[in-house]
Design an enzyme around this catalytic site. Sequence first.
Site, short mmCIF file in Angstrom:
data_model
loop_
_atom_site.label_atom_id
_atom_site.label_comp_id
_atom_site.label_asym_id
_atom_site.label_seq_id
_atom_site.Cartn_x
_atom_site.Cartn_y
_atom_site.Cartn_z
N LYS A 43 0.86 -1.18 0.00
CA LYS A 43 0.00 0.00 0.00
C LYS A 43 0.89 1.23 0.00
O LYS A 43 1.72 1.40 0.89
CB LYS A 43 -0.89 -0.01 1.23
CG LYS A 43 -1.76 1.23 1.34
CD LYS A 43 -2.76 1.10 2.47
CE LYS A 43 -3.55 2.39 2.63
NZ LYS A 43 -4.53 2.28 3.72
N GLU B 219 7.30 -6.83 1.18
CA GLU B 219 6.07 -6.71 1.98
C GLU B 219 5.14 -7.90 1.73
O GLU B 219 4.57 -8.47 2.66
CB GLU B 219 5.33 -5.41 1.62
CG GLU B 219 6.00 -4.14 2.10
CD GLU B 219 5.71 -3.83 3.57
OE1 GLU B 219 5.06 -4.66 4.23
OE2 GLU B 219 6.14 -2.77 4.04
N LYS C 40 -2.22 -1.48 -3.78
CA LYS C 40 -3.08 -0.31 -3.69
C LYS C 40 -2.26 0.96 -3.76
O LYS C 40 -1.26 1.03 -3.05
CB LYS C 40 -3.83 -0.38 -2.36
CG LYS C 40 -4.75 0.78 -2.11
CD LYS C 40 -5.27 0.71 -0.71
CE LYS C 40 -5.97 2.04 -0.42
NZ LYS C 40 -6.39 2.14 0.93
C1 PBG Z 1 -6.97 3.19 5.70
C2 PBG Z 1 -7.47 3.14 4.28
C3 PBG Z 1 -7.37 4.17 3.34
C4 PBG Z 1 -7.99 3.67 2.19
C5 PBG Z 1 -8.45 2.38 2.46
N1 PBG Z 1 -8.09 2.06 3.76
C6 PBG Z 1 -6.86 5.55 3.45
C7 PBG Z 1 -5.47 5.86 3.77
O1 PBG Z 1 -4.60 5.00 3.85
O2 PBG Z 1 -5.24 7.05 3.99
C8 PBG Z 1 -8.13 4.43 0.90
C9 PBG Z 1 -9.17 3.94 -0.05
C10 PBG Z 1 -9.47 4.86 -1.17
O3 PBG Z 1 -8.84 5.91 -1.38
O4 PBG Z 1 -10.41 4.54 -1.91
N2 PBG Z 1 -7.96 2.78 6.60
#
Ligand code: PBG
Length: 341
Positions: free
Chosen positions: A202, A241, A256
């Site tokens: 992520k 990771e 992501k």
């Molecule tokens: C953290 C989380 C985020 C998203 C999903 N889980 C936000 C972040 O890391 O700031 C983002 C999802 C999206 O932008 O559609 N709980």
Amino acid sequence: MADVVAHFPIARPRRLRRTSALRELVAETRLSVNDLVAPLFVREGIAAPLPIVSLPGVMQHTVESLCTEVRELVALGVKAVILFGVPAQKDAVGSGAFDPQGIVQVALRQLRSEFADRVVLMADLCVDEYTNHGHCGVLDARGDVDNDLTLEIYAKAAVAQANAGAHVVAPSGMMDGQVAAIRGALDAAGHTDVAILAYSAKYASGLYGPFRDAVDVQIVGGGDRKGYQQDWRNAREALTEVEADIAQGADMVMVKPALSYLDVIVAVRAITNLPVAAYHVSGEYAMIKAAAANGWIDHDTVALEQLTAIKRAGADVILTYFTRWFAERANGSATATGSPS
Ligand code: PBG
């Protein structure tokens, strides 16, 4: 010219592009509603659903409107949803994430009792929506996220979500060791059958902006998540990771955002036989909506093109705010394969 072609036969790939039926026959990638997961937001303490301005078509739901939405998604053939909670109160440790009366736990119990196993109930497992400082963990004296203290909170949240009926928990906080901590806690609580979808790679992306509106998160002092989410300059690091999460017991691994990281999806696909997920995030969705609203791109073509590209790169599962749109389209027309019409 005819003579040259006869003597030096050239490939004629256009032969198989001539008709729509031919193109359908040889399509390498077929997007299906079965591939998609709908992200849904449920907010505590509101009487009616609220639109999210930067995510056109997406709502902050009440528990009741959430159930209606899931009922409609199930009728359209959607197989999975992932829940995010917006609590009425936030605190330093994000108690709402593990409180049995926390909004996601309340919603999960309701959904599980109505839908049983007819739809996969996933729960995003993080505390940023629940902390008053907006970080994905608890802070130490210097204001940094304390990795190991945060793991204790994630373990409690995982058990609370599983107790409430989640089939899958999805840790998204990028703490080291989070999958092991969660697997251990779930097993100890008797939830050996609850799966973990790890947000493994992520990135600290600029594309989460609309999501933070959706969950009312502002990071304290204008901060960012670069201390725990990945640097977008790094691809090999993503594999470290992913390997760590698999070694700790992840059942599925995720990349992501999706579109800017197709190379990472390809690389992850190559090192594991586990299902690979990708999250087409809020900013990716919002960009299509905004450009299409201006008449600058064609909404349906670009949405299908992007989702198909994510699958072509190697994702088996796609989390996307387009899930309902795709499912409606698949039900209303003969284009469920995802080819542009
Ligand atoms: C953290 C989380 C985020 C998203 C999903 N889980 C936000 C972040 O890391 O700031 C983002 C999802 C999206 O932008 O559609 N709980």
